[in-house]
Design a protein around this motif. Structure first.
Motif, mmCIF file in Angstrom:
data_model
loop_
_atom_site.group_PDB
_atom_site.id
_atom_site.type_symbol
_atom_site.label_atom_id
_atom_site.label_comp_id
_atom_site.label_asym_id
_atom_site.label_seq_id
_atom_site.Cartn_x
_atom_site.Cartn_y
_atom_site.Cartn_z
ATOM 1 N N ALA A 188 0.817 -1.234 0.136
ATOM 2 C CA ALA A 188 0.232 -0.008 -0.027
ATOM 3 C C ALA A 188 0.811 1.376 -0.150
ATOM 4 O O ALA A 188 0.506 2.249 -0.819
ATOM 5 N N ASP A 189 1.812 1.220 0.691
ATOM 6 C CA ASP A 189 2.564 2.511 0.980
ATOM 7 C C ASP A 189 3.314 2.896 -0.451
ATOM 8 O O ASP A 189 3.150 3.985 -1.024
ATOM 9 N N SER A 190 3.997 2.004 -1.158
ATOM 10 C CA SER A 190 4.593 2.216 -2.334
ATOM 11 C C SER A 190 3.703 2.613 -3.417
ATOM 12 O O SER A 190 3.751 3.587 -4.161
ATOM 13 N N THR A 191 2.457 1.720 -3.518
ATOM 14 C CA THR A 191 1.411 2.019 -4.553
ATOM 15 C C THR A 191 0.658 3.398 -4.239
ATOM 16 O O THR A 191 0.436 4.261 -5.189
ATOM 17 N N ALA A 192 0.494 3.801 -2.979
ATOM 18 C CA ALA A 192 -0.150 5.196 -2.697
ATOM 19 C C ALA A 192 0.879 6.366 -3.301
ATOM 20 O O ALA A 192 0.208 7.383 -3.685
ATOM 21 N N GLU A 193 2.218 6.061 -3.050
ATOM 22 C CA GLU A 193 2.982 7.229 -3.283
ATOM 23 C C GLU A 193 3.045 7.233 -4.922
ATOM 24 O O GLU A 193 3.040 8.300 -5.274
ATOM 25 N N GLU A 194 3.034 6.306 -5.624
ATOM 26 C CA GLU A 194 3.043 6.301 -6.930
ATOM 27 C C GLU A 194 1.746 6.646 -7.436
ATOM 28 O O GLU A 194 1.775 7.598 -8.468
ATOM 29 N N ARG A 195 0.601 6.582 -7.015
ATOM 30 C CA ARG A 195 -0.832 6.962 -7.248
ATOM 31 C C ARG A 195 -0.893 8.565 -7.166
ATOM 32 O O ARG A 195 -1.405 9.566 -7.996
ATOM 33 N N ALA A 196 -0.353 8.976 -6.165
ATOM 34 C CA ALA A 196 -0.250 10.629 -5.670
ATOM 35 C C ALA A 196 0.688 11.145 -6.947
ATOM 36 O O ALA A 196 0.274 12.262 -7.244
ATOM 37 N N ALA A 197 1.675 10.490 -6.869
ATOM 38 C CA ALA A 197 2.976 11.162 -7.968
ATOM 39 C C ALA A 197 2.192 11.203 -9.471
ATOM 40 O O ALA A 197 2.052 12.102 -10.069
ATOM 41 N N ASP A 198 1.422 10.161 -9.667
ATOM 42 C CA ASP A 198 0.733 10.044 -10.938
ATOM 43 C C ASP A 198 -0.338 11.239 -11.306
ATOM 44 O O ASP A 198 -0.513 11.705 -12.150
ATOM 45 N N ALA A 199 -1.093 11.340 -10.253
ATOM 46 C CA ALA A 199 -2.036 12.333 -10.204
ATOM 47 C C ALA A 199 -1.207 13.663 -10.190
ATOM 48 O O ALA A 199 -1.782 14.672 -11.327
ATOM 49 N N ALA A 200 -0.308 14.217 -9.643
ATOM 50 C CA ALA A 200 0.209 15.329 -9.679
ATOM 51 C C ALA A 200 1.052 15.547 -11.242
ATOM 52 O O ALA A 200 0.964 16.373 -11.759
ATOM 53 N N ALA A 201 1.473 14.328 -11.671
ATOM 54 C CA ALA A 201 2.121 14.456 -13.042
ATOM 55 C C ALA A 201 1.197 14.880 -13.962
ATOM 56 O O ALA A 201 1.526 15.413 -14.899
ATOM 57 N N ARG A 202 -0.012 14.170 -14.030
ATOM 58 C CA ARG A 202 -1.062 14.384 -14.987
ATOM 59 C C ARG A 202 -1.431 16.076 -15.234
ATOM 60 O O ARG A 202 -1.430 16.634 -16.110
ATOM 61 N N ASP A 203 -1.394 16.797 -13.901
ATOM 62 C CA ASP A 203 -1.603 18.069 -13.764
ATOM 63 C C ASP A 203 -0.541 18.847 -14.075
ATOM 64 O O ASP A 203 -0.712 19.631 -15.040
ATOM 65 N N LEU A 204 0.515 18.420 -14.130
ATOM 66 C CA LEU A 204 1.740 18.772 -14.843
ATOM 67 C C LEU A 204 1.880 18.761 -16.049
ATOM 68 O O LEU A 204 2.157 19.834 -16.967
ATOM 69 N N GLU A 205 1.676 17.658 -16.853
ATOM 70 C CA GLU A 205 1.656 17.491 -18.085
ATOM 71 C C GLU A 205 0.603 18.633 -18.521
ATOM 72 O O GLU A 205 1.220 19.105 -19.828
ATOM 73 N N ARG A 206 -0.611 18.692 -18.050
ATOM 74 C CA ARG A 206 -1.422 19.686 -18.980
ATOM 75 C C ARG A 206 -0.753 21.025 -18.741
ATOM 76 O O ARG A 206 -0.529 21.758 -19.826
ATOM 77 N N GLN A 207 -0.341 21.441 -17.789
ATOM 78 C CA GLN A 207 0.538 22.700 -17.458
ATOM 79 C C GLN A 207 1.581 23.028 -18.648
ATOM 80 O O GLN A 207 1.719 23.961 -19.263
ATOM 81 N N ALA A 208 2.547 21.749 -18.552
ATOM 82 C CA ALA A 208 3.551 21.793 -19.618
ATOM 83 C C ALA A 208 3.243 22.021 -20.961
ATOM 84 O O ALA A 208 3.716 22.520 -21.793
ATOM 85 N N ALA A 209 1.957 21.241 -21.409
ATOM 86 C CA ALA A 209 1.366 21.480 -22.616
ATOM 87 C C ALA A 209 1.082 22.851 -23.337
ATOM 88 O O ALA A 209 1.322 23.226 -24.111
ATOM 89 N N ARG A 210 0.164 23.492 -22.087
ATOM 90 C CA ARG A 210 0.202 24.585 -22.449
ATOM 91 C C ARG A 210 1.146 25.854 -22.585
ATOM 92 O O ARG A 210 1.442 26.818 -23.421
#
Length: 476
Positions: free
Chosen positions: A260-282
């Motif tokens: 759970a610990d590693s998976t939770a960290e990965e999912r939180a990072a993935d969610a943040a990365a998706r927001d960053l990707e949208r900003q990076a594209a803009r």
């Protein structure tokens, strides 16, 4: 025994290398001030050129030592004021040579008038007065006015019968000095921004921590600074805090159970990365600069996380939102960044602005911070923007010196630029004029001591409530 000795020698070499790098960095910062560069050039080139002419004179044997005083004086004038009234190579060579010719003519006229041979005339008062008169008139008429021209005119009086050799020596030696000066001015002085001002060639890889409500505006500021260089790039950094990880962890525990610990960290990072990707594209679409994303997990030291990410991503500039406590003091995060060995720009955004074309740069003195602020302002303003470089003085007698300082600072700026000197206080001046600008650059005052800040608070603390954006600059 020998291994311990080698270890100590290696440690000593590393310490010496660190000291050397620190001293070189300090010397480069010192040279960034135009007056210091001019003084260093005078100390280097005037002795070398006079020594070279002396060597040639001793080799040829036909050059009189009497040409050295006006030559040394004129050389100093050239290198100490390369943009001054008397710093034109044509005027330098022509003025000295015309002065020598006028002095020679005065000697011949006086010798004829007194009916004596030229060698017997000596230092004649009439010849001296006539030589000065002819020199003043000739240099005025030919637009070759030069103070040292009168020296060459008067020194002809004591050359005996070697007037021609003296005039030829003046022409040749002054031509040599003028050639060296012209090359130095074109290749070194006028290009000093490229050689000395570190931010001119650096600060094109920018990391932007996506913190707070103004993260998007800050990212656009960092992108526009980086986009001014062909090699520019932006790294958007999101630091995932414990609350996000905990929320994701609860979801993972309910759905997956183990790891759970590693998976939770990965999912939180993935969610943040998706927001960053949208900003990076803009950013890539709007500004046209390559934009990468990075996500890190906070380790209790957000500034340390930002700095380590900047090092890993090979970034030399951090552009971050401005942060302060309720009492107006900088947050520990921003204090740590301002105390680092990485350049930092902290943006205090007042709205949704993402383009900055009218920029004010108040400066107290010529320094590496002043040059950095001007460099960033030039990148943001571009070819169709404008920059206003300002300074405030306490007394009218400081105006000329301040105007000269501002002229030296703005000389290398390619964007349309104006300079302003005001008798008002800096906070009053900025507050009175901020509405006319999109952005105001201010120094972070990290070069000042705590005692200095106690008696005079940094400018950014005194002008918080402006109607325009503020960018606070720290240089390493």
């Amino acid at each position: 025994m020998f291994s311990e000795l080698r270890r100590r020698l290696a440690a000593a070499r590393r310490r010496a290398a660190r000291v050397e790098r620190r001293e070189l960095r300090s010397f480069r910062k010192w040279l960034e001030t135009t007056n210091n560069l001019l003084h260093a050039s005078v100390l280097l080139f005037v002795p070398l050129l006079v020594g070279l002419v002396t060597l040639l004179a001793n080799t040829v044997g036909a050059v009189s030592f009497l040409l050295f005083p006006p030559l040394a004086s004129g050389t100093y004038t050239l290198f100490s004021e390369p943009e001054g009234r008397y710093s034109d190579p044509r005027t330098f060579v022509g003025g000295l040579t015309v002065g020598a010719l006028c002095g020679w003519a005065a000697v011949e006229v006086a010798a004829y008038a007194y009916g004596v041979p030229t060698a017997s005339l000596g230092v004649n008062a009439g010849a001296a007065a006539l030589g000065v008169f002819l020199t003043g008139g000739a240099t005025w008429a030919l637009d070759l006015e030069l103070p040292t021209a009168f020296s060459t005119a008067l020194l002809v009086l004591i050359t005996g019968t070697a007037q021609f050799a003296y005039v030829a020596g003046v022409a040749l030696s002054s031509s040599l000095v003028a050639i060296v000066f012209a090359v130095w001015r074109r290749e070194v002085y006028e290009e000093r921004a490229r050689y000395l001002y570190r931010t001119t060639e650096a600060d094109d890889h920018v990391v932007v921590p996506m913190r707070g409500e103004t993260a998007e505006q800050t990212a656009m500021l960092g992108a526009r600074i980086a986009a001014a260089h062909d090699a520019g790039k932006v790294v958007l950094l999101d630091v995932v805090d414990d609350e996000e990880i905990a929320a994701a962890e609860r979801e993972c525990i309910a759905g997956e159970g183990e790891n759970a610990d590693s998976t939770a960290e990965e999912r939180a990072a993935d969610a943040a990365a998706r927001d960053l990707e949208r900003q990076a594209a803009r950013i890539e679409t709007t500004v046209g600069v390559p934009c990468d994303v990075a996500v890190a997990v906070e380790n209790g030291n957000p500034a340390g996380t930002v700095l380590s990410t900047a090092e890993e991503a090979n970034c030399d500039l951090v552009v971050t939102p401005f942060e302060c406590d309720e009492d107006g003091a900088l947050t520990p995060y921003l204090r740590a960044l301002f105390g680092s060995d990485v350049d930092v720009v902290a943006l205090q955004s007042t709205g949704e602005r993402t383009r900055w074309k009218r920029i004010m740069v108040p400066v107290r003195s010529a320094s590496d911070v002043a040059h950095a602020m001007l460099d960033y302002a030039e990148r943001l303003a571009g070819g169709n923007g404008s920059i206003s470089v300002c300074s405030c003085i306490d007394a009218e007698r400081e105006r000329r010196r301040t105007e000269s300082m501002l002229a030296n600072l703005t000389e290398t700026v390619g964007t349309r630029c104006e300079t302003r000197v005001s008798r008002s206080s800096i906070e009053e001046f900025v507050e009175r004029n901020d509405a006319h600008y999109d952005l105001v650059f201010l120094g972070a005052s990290t070069d000042r001591s705590a005692a200095s800040k106690f008696f005079s608070r940094p400018t950014y603390e005194r002008v918080r409530d402006l109607d325009t954006d503020i960018a606070i600059v720290h240089t390493a």
